[in-house]
Design a protein around this motif. Structure first.
Motif, PDB file in Angstrom:
ATOM      1  N   ASP A  77       0.831  -1.209   0.000  1.00  0.00           N
ATOM      2  CA  ASP A  77       0.000   0.000   0.000  1.00  0.00           C
ATOM      3  C   ASP A  77       0.863   1.255   0.000  1.00  0.00           C
ATOM      4  OD1 ASP A  77      -2.518  -1.382   0.225  1.00  0.00           O
ATOM      5  OD2 ASP A  77      -2.056  -1.716   2.338  1.00  0.00           O
ATOM      6  N   GLY A  78       2.112   1.110   0.413  1.00  0.00           N
ATOM      7  CA  GLY A  78       3.028   2.242   0.483  1.00  0.00           C
ATOM      8  C   GLY A  78       4.445   1.752   0.675  1.00  0.00           C
ATOM      9  N   PHE A  79       5.379   2.691   0.638  1.00  0.00           N
ATOM     10  CA  PHE A  79       6.795   2.331   0.643  1.00  0.00           C
ATOM     11  C   PHE A  79       7.602   3.238   1.565  1.00  0.00           C
ATOM     12  CE2 PHE A  79       4.878   1.992  -3.571  1.00  0.00           C
ATOM     13  CZ  PHE A  79       4.957   0.618  -3.779  1.00  0.00           C
ATOM     14  N   VAL A  80       8.638   2.664   2.148  1.00  0.00           N
ATOM     15  CA  VAL A  80       9.674   3.439   2.819  1.00  0.00           C
ATOM     16  C   VAL A  80      10.972   3.069   2.126  1.00  0.00           C
ATOM     17  CG1 VAL A  80      10.940   3.901   4.941  1.00  0.00           C
ATOM     18  CG2 VAL A  80       8.469   3.481   5.026  1.00  0.00           C
ATOM     19  N   LEU A  81      11.601   4.048   1.529  1.00  0.00           N
ATOM     20  CA  LEU A  81      12.864   3.809   0.829  1.00  0.00           C
ATOM     21  C   LEU A  81      14.013   4.269   1.706  1.00  0.00           C
ATOM     22  CD1 LEU A  81      14.477   2.947  -1.641  1.00  0.00           C
ATOM     23  CD2 LEU A  81      14.030   5.209  -2.617  1.00  0.00           C
ATOM     24  N   ILE A  82      14.881   3.343   2.048  1.00  0.00           N
ATOM     25  CA  ILE A  82      16.077   3.650   2.829  1.00  0.00           C
ATOM     26  C   ILE A  82      17.209   3.837   1.838  1.00  0.00           C
ATOM     27  CG2 ILE A  82      17.677   2.797   4.577  1.00  0.00           C
ATOM     28  CD1 ILE A  82      15.269   1.270   5.776  1.00  0.00           C
ATOM     29  N   PRO A 109       1.894   6.037  -1.629  1.00  0.00           N
ATOM     30  CA  PRO A 109       2.824   6.949  -0.970  1.00  0.00           C
ATOM     31  C   PRO A 109       4.212   6.354  -0.782  1.00  0.00           C
ATOM     32  CG  PRO A 109       1.448   5.911   0.666  1.00  0.00           C
ATOM     33  CD  PRO A 109       0.975   5.404  -0.678  1.00  0.00           C
ATOM     34  N   VAL A 110       5.194   7.242  -0.820  1.00  0.00           N
ATOM     35  CA  VAL A 110       6.590   6.866  -0.595  1.00  0.00           C
ATOM     36  C   VAL A 110       7.151   7.776   0.486  1.00  0.00           C
ATOM     37  CG1 VAL A 110       8.887   6.575  -1.617  1.00  0.00           C
ATOM     38  CG2 VAL A 110       6.841   6.248  -3.036  1.00  0.00           C
ATOM     39  N   ALA A 111       7.745   7.174   1.508  1.00  0.00           N
ATOM     40  CA  ALA A 111       8.451   7.927   2.546  1.00  0.00           C
ATOM     41  C   ALA A 111       9.929   7.577   2.443  1.00  0.00           C
ATOM     42  CB  ALA A 111       7.912   7.577   3.927  1.00  0.00           C
ATOM     43  N   ALA A 137       3.682   8.514  -8.069  1.00  0.00           N
ATOM     44  CA  ALA A 137       3.668   8.194  -6.640  1.00  0.00           C
ATOM     45  C   ALA A 137       3.549   9.499  -5.860  1.00  0.00           C
ATOM     46  CB  ALA A 137       4.945   7.460  -6.248  1.00  0.00           C
ATOM     47  N   VAL A 138       3.122   9.393  -4.616  1.00  0.00           N
ATOM     48  CA  VAL A 138       2.975  10.542  -3.737  1.00  0.00           C
ATOM     49  C   VAL A 138       4.047  10.444  -2.662  1.00  0.00           C
ATOM     50  CG1 VAL A 138       1.452  11.693  -2.086  1.00  0.00           C
ATOM     51  CG2 VAL A 138       0.484  10.595  -4.117  1.00  0.00           C
ATOM     52  N   THR A 139       4.909  11.434  -2.582  1.00  0.00           N
ATOM     53  CA  THR A 139       5.936  11.406  -1.535  1.00  0.00           C
ATOM     54  C   THR A 139       5.426  12.163  -0.313  1.00  0.00           C
ATOM     55  OG1 THR A 139       7.087  13.362  -2.392  1.00  0.00           O
ATOM     56  CG2 THR A 139       7.820  11.203  -3.191  1.00  0.00           C
ATOM     57  N   VAL A 140       5.673  11.592   0.859  1.00  0.00           N
ATOM     58  CA  VAL A 140       5.205  12.245   2.083  1.00  0.00           C
ATOM     59  C   VAL A 140       6.207  13.304   2.519  1.00  0.00           C
ATOM     60  CG1 VAL A 140       3.867  10.213   2.777  1.00  0.00           C
ATOM     61  CG2 VAL A 140       6.166  10.547   3.687  1.00  0.00           C
ATOM     62  N   ARG A 141       5.719  14.302   3.208  1.00  0.00           N
ATOM     63  CA  ARG A 141       6.542  15.445   3.608  1.00  0.00           C
ATOM     64  C   ARG A 141       7.627  15.043   4.596  1.00  0.00           C
ATOM     65  NH1 ARG A 141       9.452  18.270   5.833  1.00  0.00           N
ATOM     66  NH2 ARG A 141       9.419  20.486   6.211  1.00  0.00           N
ATOM     67  N   LYS A 170       7.696   8.706  14.138  1.00  0.00           N
ATOM     68  CA  LYS A 170       6.242   8.627  14.311  1.00  0.00           C
ATOM     69  C   LYS A 170       5.536   9.524  13.297  1.00  0.00           C
ATOM     70  CE  LYS A 170       2.401   9.149  17.496  1.00  0.00           C
ATOM     71  NZ  LYS A 170       1.553   9.717  16.450  1.00  0.00           N
ATOM     72  N   ASP A 171       6.022  10.746  13.112  1.00  0.00           N
ATOM     73  CA  ASP A 171       5.408  11.653  12.136  1.00  0.00           C
ATOM     74  C   ASP A 171       5.450  11.056  10.733  1.00  0.00           C
ATOM     75  OD1 ASP A 171       4.949  13.452  14.174  1.00  0.00           O
ATOM     76  OD2 ASP A 171       6.620  14.767  13.630  1.00  0.00           O
ATOM     77  N   LEU A 172       6.580  10.467  10.363  1.00  0.00           N
ATOM     78  CA  LEU A 172       6.720   9.829   9.058  1.00  0.00           C
ATOM     79  C   LEU A 172       5.686   8.713   8.900  1.00  0.00           C
ATOM     80  CD1 LEU A 172       9.972   8.711   7.301  1.00  0.00           C
ATOM     81  CD2 LEU A 172       8.123   7.089   7.638  1.00  0.00           C
ATOM     82  N   LEU A 173       5.560   7.871   9.905  1.00  0.00           N
ATOM     83  CA  LEU A 173       4.618   6.750   9.828  1.00  0.00           C
ATOM     84  C   LEU A 173       3.165   7.224   9.855  1.00  0.00           C
ATOM     85  CD1 LEU A 173       6.533   4.194  12.049  1.00  0.00           C
ATOM     86  CD2 LEU A 173       6.176   4.078   9.562  1.00  0.00           C
ATOM     87  N   ASP A 174       2.877   8.276  10.619  1.00  0.00           N
ATOM     88  CA  ASP A 174       1.525   8.841  10.616  1.00  0.00           C
ATOM     89  C   ASP A 174       1.154   9.313   9.215  1.00  0.00           C
ATOM     90  OD1 ASP A 174       1.205   8.441  13.359  1.00  0.00           O
ATOM     91  OD2 ASP A 174       1.574  10.544  13.894  1.00  0.00           O
ATOM     92  N   GLN A 175       2.052  10.043   8.567  1.00  0.00           N
ATOM     93  CA  GLN A 175       1.771  10.555   7.225  1.00  0.00           C
ATOM     94  C   GLN A 175       1.679   9.425   6.206  1.00  0.00           C
ATOM     95  OE1 GLN A 175       4.579  13.656   6.213  1.00  0.00           O
ATOM     96  NE2 GLN A 175       4.166  14.759   8.123  1.00  0.00           N
TER      97      GLN A 175
END
Length: 194
Positions: A77-82, A109-111, A137-141, A170-175
């Motif tokens: 459903d979404g991604f976190v790119l390290i 979304p991508v964080a 894709a939508v990148t989170v702030r 936490k803010d990243l995961l909330d968004q």
């Protein structure tokens, strides 16, 4: 425990270099995601997915690897790119992953968790925001920027000063989870047409 209501997040290790620091950060970050709750994690290591480069055509191995990667990305459903920062930008492995998969990123979304020297990966992340816009894709702030991460973690891979980044995590995961739920619901009502 997985439930149908959980948000499915793919955490992606972007560096494929020998001696890379990404897996240390990924292990720490996935522990934070588990503590956050309501999320199923698929940890994707791009080192395990050999992809063609801009200089090579896909062969049987790289074509199969790209298809397997696209399937895993498609299930998220979404991604976190390290991502590390190499020469003021992101690694070629990340660009290959985006270029050879494409569609699974759309309307998701991508964080980012960036890491590197003085900038903490900020330049890599800002360059990637433009690339992800092109694949819809939508990148989170909110993003995590880890400056000199090899000084931030102990030998067991634990963050030495967790208070420095816990609020941002936490803010990243909330968004990310908000966007993931919103876009999943929107696509169920009205399919996204790129």
């Amino acid at each position: 425990m997985s439930t149908p209501d959980n948000t499915r997040i793919a955490v992606i290790i972007g560096s494929v270099r020998k001696g890379r620091f990404g897996p240390v950060i990924a292990n720490w970050f996935t522990d934070r995601v588990r503590e956050y709750g309501g999320v199923d994690i698929d940890l994707i290591d791009l080192a395990e997915h050999p992809l063609p480069t801009s200089l090579t055509e896909p062969d049987e191995t790289t074509a199969a690897s790209a298809a397997a990667l696209a399937e895993r990305l498609g299930a998220a459903d979404g991604f976190v790119l390290i991502t590390p920062e190499y020469n003021h930008s992101y690694p070629a492995s990340v660009k290959a992953a985006i270029d050879w998969t494409g569609v699974p990123w759309q309307a998701k979304p991508v964080a980012f968790v960036g890491y590197g020297g003085h900038g903490g990966g900020a330049r890599a992340v800002e360059h990637l925001r433009c690339v992800f816009a092109e694949v819809h894709a939508v990148t989170v702030r909110e993003a995590l920027m880890l400056r000199f991460p090899w000084t931030l973690f102990d030998e067991q891979g634990q963050l030495v000063r967790p208070d420095a980044v816990e609020a941002n995590t936490k803010d990243l995961l909330d968004q990310l989870t908000w966007w993931a739920a919103a876009l999943r619901e929107a696509k169920a009502t009205r399919p996204y047409a790129a």
